[in-house]
Scaffold this motif. Structure first.
Motif, PDB file in Angstrom:
ATOM      1  N   VAL A  19     -12.891   5.419  13.947  1.00 31.28           N
ATOM      2  CA  VAL A  19     -13.563   5.509  15.241  1.00 31.28           C
ATOM      3  C   VAL A  19     -14.224   6.880  15.356  1.00 31.28           C
ATOM      4  CG1 VAL A  19     -13.315   5.335  17.743  1.00 31.28           C
ATOM      5  CG2 VAL A  19     -11.828   3.982  16.247  1.00 31.28           C
ATOM      6  N   GLN A  20     -15.550   6.873  15.510  1.00 33.42           N
ATOM      7  CA  GLN A  20     -16.318   8.108  15.624  1.00 33.42           C
ATOM      8  C   GLN A  20     -16.981   8.164  16.993  1.00 33.42           C
ATOM      9  OE1 GLN A  20     -19.031   7.868  12.280  1.00 33.42           O
ATOM     10  NE2 GLN A  20     -17.575   8.861  10.914  1.00 33.42           N
ATOM     11  N   PRO A  21     -16.564   9.106  17.834  1.00 35.46           N
ATOM     12  CA  PRO A  21     -17.165   9.202  19.173  1.00 35.46           C
ATOM     13  C   PRO A  21     -18.618   9.658  19.112  1.00 35.46           C
ATOM     14  CG  PRO A  21     -15.683  11.037  18.776  1.00 35.46           C
ATOM     15  CD  PRO A  21     -15.517  10.112  17.623  1.00 35.46           C
ATOM     16  N   ILE A  22     -19.457   9.022  19.925  1.00 32.06           N
ATOM     17  CA  ILE A  22     -20.869   9.403  20.034  1.00 32.06           C
ATOM     18  C   ILE A  22     -21.045  10.361  21.211  1.00 32.06           C
ATOM     19  CG2 ILE A  22     -23.220   8.547  20.423  1.00 32.06           C
ATOM     20  CD1 ILE A  22     -22.338   5.924  19.131  1.00 32.06           C
ATOM     21  N   ASP A  23     -20.413   9.979  22.320  1.00 28.04           N
ATOM     22  CA  ASP A  23     -20.362  10.856  23.497  1.00 28.04           C
ATOM     23  C   ASP A  23     -19.029  10.593  24.195  1.00 28.04           C
ATOM     24  OD1 ASP A  23     -20.743   8.462  24.973  1.00 28.04           O
ATOM     25  OD2 ASP A  23     -22.911   8.695  24.837  1.00 28.04           O
ATOM     26  N   GLY A  24     -18.928  10.959  25.438  1.00 26.69           N
ATOM     27  CA  GLY A  24     -17.649  10.816  26.129  1.00 26.69           C
ATOM     28  C   GLY A  24     -17.233   9.386  26.399  1.00 26.69           C
ATOM     29  N   THR A  25     -18.182   8.436  26.378  1.00 33.19           N
ATOM     30  CA  THR A  25     -17.856   7.047  26.729  1.00 33.19           C
ATOM     31  C   THR A  25     -18.261   6.030  25.676  1.00 33.19           C
ATOM     32  OG1 THR A  25     -19.975   6.835  27.903  1.00 33.19           O
ATOM     33  CG2 THR A  25     -18.062   7.553  29.195  1.00 33.19           C
ATOM     34  N   THR A  26     -18.832   6.475  24.568  1.00 36.77           N
ATOM     35  CA  THR A  26     -19.314   5.543  23.538  1.00 36.77           C
ATOM     36  C   THR A  26     -18.834   5.985  22.165  1.00 36.77           C
ATOM     37  OG1 THR A  26     -21.303   5.165  24.865  1.00 36.77           O
ATOM     38  CG2 THR A  26     -21.331   4.357  22.608  1.00 36.77           C
ATOM     39  N   SER A  27     -18.446   5.008  21.338  1.00 32.46           N
ATOM     40  CA  SER A  27     -17.970   5.317  19.984  1.00 32.46           C
ATOM     41  C   SER A  27     -18.466   4.271  19.009  1.00 32.46           C
ATOM     42  CB  SER A  27     -16.443   5.367  19.954  1.00 32.46           C
ATOM     43  OG  SER A  27     -15.936   6.369  20.807  1.00 32.46           O
ATOM     44  N   ASN A  28     -18.623   4.684  17.768  1.00 28.67           N
ATOM     45  CA  ASN A  28     -18.911   3.765  16.672  1.00 28.67           C
ATOM     46  C   ASN A  28     -17.609   3.414  15.970  1.00 28.67           C
ATOM     47  OD1 ASN A  28     -21.647   3.269  16.830  1.00 28.67           O
ATOM     48  ND2 ASN A  28     -22.217   5.001  15.526  1.00 28.67           N
ATOM     49  N   VAL A  29     -17.401   2.121  15.739  1.00 34.06           N
ATOM     50  CA  VAL A  29     -16.175   1.648  15.088  1.00 34.06           C
ATOM     51  C   VAL A  29     -16.531   1.007  13.759  1.00 34.06           C
ATOM     52  CG1 VAL A  29     -14.143   0.182  15.293  1.00 34.06           C
ATOM     53  CG2 VAL A  29     -15.114   1.251  17.337  1.00 34.06           C
ATOM     54  N   SER A  30     -15.973   1.541  12.681  1.00 29.56           N
ATOM     55  CA  SER A  30     -16.190   0.990  11.343  1.00 29.56           C
ATOM     56  C   SER A  30     -14.907   0.343  10.844  1.00 29.56           C
ATOM     57  CB  SER A  30     -16.624   2.092  10.371  1.00 29.56           C
ATOM     58  OG  SER A  30     -17.816   2.708  10.804  1.00 29.56           O
ATOM     59  N   VAL A  31     -15.019  -0.832  10.257  1.00 30.78           N
ATOM     60  CA  VAL A  31     -13.864  -1.539   9.697  1.00 30.78           C
ATOM     61  C   VAL A  31     -14.128  -1.801   8.224  1.00 30.78           C
ATOM     62  CG1 VAL A  31     -12.410  -3.593   9.801  1.00 30.78           C
ATOM     63  CG2 VAL A  31     -13.343  -2.617  11.912  1.00 30.78           C
ATOM     64  N   ASN A  32     -13.207  -1.379   7.378  1.00 29.77           N
ATOM     65  CA  ASN A  32     -13.297  -1.615   5.938  1.00 29.77           C
ATOM     66  C   ASN A  32     -12.043  -2.336   5.464  1.00 29.77           C
ATOM     67  OD1 ASN A  32     -15.851  -0.139   5.206  1.00 29.77           O
ATOM     68  ND2 ASN A  32     -14.719   1.577   6.070  1.00 29.77           N
ATOM     69  N   ALA A  33     -12.234  -3.267   4.536  1.00 33.06           N
ATOM     70  CA  ALA A  33     -11.110  -4.031   3.998  1.00 33.06           C
ATOM     71  C   ALA A  33     -11.053  -3.883   2.487  1.00 33.06           C
ATOM     72  CB  ALA A  33     -11.233  -5.508   4.377  1.00 33.06           C
ATOM     73  N   LYS A  34      -9.881  -3.603   1.998  1.00 42.71           N
ATOM     74  CA  LYS A  34      -9.646  -3.576   0.557  1.00 42.71           C
ATOM     75  C   LYS A  34      -8.976  -4.891   0.173  1.00 42.71           C
ATOM     76  CE  LYS A  34      -7.094  -1.101  -3.087  1.00 42.71           C
ATOM     77  NZ  LYS A  34      -6.119  -0.006  -3.371  1.00 42.71           N
ATOM     78  N   ILE A  35      -9.669  -5.687  -0.629  1.00 47.62           N
ATOM     79  CA  ILE A  35      -9.172  -7.004  -1.020  1.00 47.62           C
ATOM     80  C   ILE A  35      -8.581  -6.924  -2.422  1.00 47.62           C
ATOM     81  CG2 ILE A  35      -9.717  -9.451  -1.150  1.00 47.62           C
ATOM     82  CD1 ILE A  35     -10.364  -8.221   1.556  1.00 47.62           C
ATOM     83  N   GLU A  36      -7.413  -7.533  -2.593  1.00 47.36           N
ATOM     84  CA  GLU A  36      -6.763  -7.538  -3.898  1.00 47.36           C
ATOM     85  C   GLU A  36      -6.228  -8.933  -4.217  1.00 47.36           C
ATOM     86  OE1 GLU A  36      -4.547  -3.443  -4.662  1.00 47.36           O
ATOM     87  OE2 GLU A  36      -4.140  -4.170  -2.624  1.00 47.36           O
ATOM     88  N   GLY A  37      -6.326  -9.293  -5.488  1.00 47.79           N
ATOM     89  CA  GLY A  37      -5.762 -10.545  -5.961  1.00 47.79           C
ATOM     90  C   GLY A  37      -4.713 -10.268  -7.023  1.00 47.79           C
ATOM     91  N   ARG A  38      -3.650 -11.063  -7.012  1.00 46.14           N
ATOM     92  CA  ARG A  38      -2.570 -10.839  -7.972  1.00 46.14           C
ATOM     93  C   ARG A  38      -2.525 -11.953  -9.009  1.00 46.14           C
ATOM     94  NH1 ARG A  38       3.917 -10.252  -6.700  1.00 46.14           N
ATOM     95  NH2 ARG A  38       4.089 -12.348  -7.559  1.00 46.14           N
ATOM     96  N   THR A  39      -2.299 -11.538 -10.247  1.00 46.10           N
ATOM     97  CA  THR A  39      -2.079 -12.483 -11.337  1.00 46.10           C
ATOM     98  C   THR A  39      -0.705 -12.222 -11.926  1.00 46.10           C
ATOM     99  OG1 THR A  39      -3.092 -10.984 -12.957  1.00 46.10           O
ATOM    100  CG2 THR A  39      -4.528 -12.607 -11.904  1.00 46.10           C
ATOM    101  N   ASP A  40      -0.033 -13.281 -12.344  1.00 49.43           N
ATOM    102  CA  ASP A  40       1.286 -13.166 -12.972  1.00 49.43           C
ATOM    103  C   ASP A  40       1.163 -13.618 -14.420  1.00 49.43           C
ATOM    104  OD1 ASP A  40       2.463 -12.295 -10.606  1.00 49.43           O
ATOM    105  OD2 ASP A  40       2.802 -14.351  -9.918  1.00 49.43           O
ATOM    106  N   GLY A  41       1.083 -12.637 -15.329  1.00 47.44           N
ATOM    107  CA  GLY A  41       0.939 -12.938 -16.742  1.00 47.44           C
ATOM    108  C   GLY A  41       2.176 -12.574 -17.533  1.00 47.44           C
ATOM    109  N   PRO A  42       2.108 -12.702 -18.838  1.00 48.29           N
ATOM    110  CA  PRO A  42       3.252 -12.371 -19.702  1.00 48.29           C
ATOM    111  C   PRO A  42       3.708 -10.920 -19.558  1.00 48.29           C
ATOM    112  CG  PRO A  42       1.599 -13.621 -20.912  1.00 48.29           C
ATOM    113  CD  PRO A  42       0.979 -13.261 -19.608  1.00 48.29           C
ATOM    114  N   SER A  43       2.742 -10.044 -19.231  1.00 51.49           N
ATOM    115  CA  SER A  43       3.088  -8.626 -19.095  1.00 51.49           C
ATOM    116  C   SER A  43       3.561  -8.275 -17.698  1.00 51.49           C
ATOM    117  CB  SER A  43       1.872  -7.763 -19.462  1.00 51.49           C
ATOM    118  OG  SER A  43       0.771  -8.084 -18.622  1.00 51.49           O
ATOM    119  N   GLY A  44       3.623  -9.253 -16.811  1.00 47.30           N
ATOM    120  CA  GLY A  44       4.077  -9.026 -15.442  1.00 47.30           C
ATOM    121  C   GLY A  44       2.972  -9.195 -14.424  1.00 47.30           C
TER     122      GLY A  44
END
Length: 213
Positions: free
Chosen positions: A155-180
């Motif tokens: 959340v980055q304030p622009i002035d006293g009553t307004t802000s910019n909101v950025s949302v970032n997502a880190k996506i991960e997928g899991r595999t289960d192989g012979p090595s774990g």
């Protein structure tokens, strides 16, 4: 001989009468009209009703039923103080079963992060859900068993009553192989970010962003 001549004349007269009857008065007018109409293939006129026929059958196979969902700008400008937005972020994370990461979060700097949230488990269903949240390039043969994401909000304030909101997502997928088990970071499609932003805007303003259900 006289009677024989009269009999022949009578036969000729009757034959001529039957022929004339078959050509004119003996024709069934209703059958004739049906026959004529079946041979006349002029296009039908539906008047003002134009939703019939091949191209206007009234069947549109769902056309116009599914509306495109508007993309929320990211960052999104909210009319609210930063502290109020940070409180709303924590509430939305809790509602979405996300656990706040106290180590990664920096409230004084306007940053709140969640711990990794597992959104899908199971080899049968993991593939489709991971494809919804991430761009999996050539990863179909990996055999995904789980998927998770981490949400970071700034959340980055622009002035006293307004802000910019950025949302970032880190996506991960899991595999289960012979090595774990191995977690692999994937490129986000933006679905996780859009869903969180929509919930946050609704929490603060009381209504969903324009064009969102």
């Amino acid at each position: 001989m006289k009677y024989q001549t009269c009999f022949v004349a009578l036969i000729v007269a009757m034959t001529a009468a039957v022929s004339a009857f078959g050509q004119g008065k003996g024709v069934d007018s209703q059958s004739q009209r049906i026959s004529d109409s079946s041979n006349s293939k002029a296009p039908a006129n539906n008047g003002t009703k134009q939703d019939t026929g091949t191209t206007g059958s009234g069947i549109n196979f769902g056309k116009g039923k599914t509306k495109a969902i508007a993309v929320i700008p990211n960052p999104y400008r909210l009319t609210a103080r930063r502290d109020a937005i940070l409180t709303a972020v924590a509430e939305v994370m809790r509602d979405r079963k996300l656990i706040l990461d106290d180590v990664a979060s920096k409230p004084d700097e306007g940053i709140i992060a969640s711990q990794p949230y597992t959104f899908i488990k199971g080899a049968v269903v993991a593939q489709s859900e991971i494809n919804r949240f991430a761009n999996v390039e050539g990863g179909n043969a990996r055999g995904w068993t789980r998927g998770r994401y981490t949400i970071t909000v700034e959340v980055q304030p622009i002035d006293g009553t307004t802000s910019n909101v950025s949302v970032n997502a880190k996506i991960e997928g899991r595999t289960d192989g012979p090595s774990g088990a191995e977690w692999i970071t994937l490129q986000s499609t933006g679905v996780a970010e859009q869903e969180f932003l929509s919930a946050l805007v609704e929490n603060i303003t009381g209504s969903s962003p324009a064009g969102r259900p």
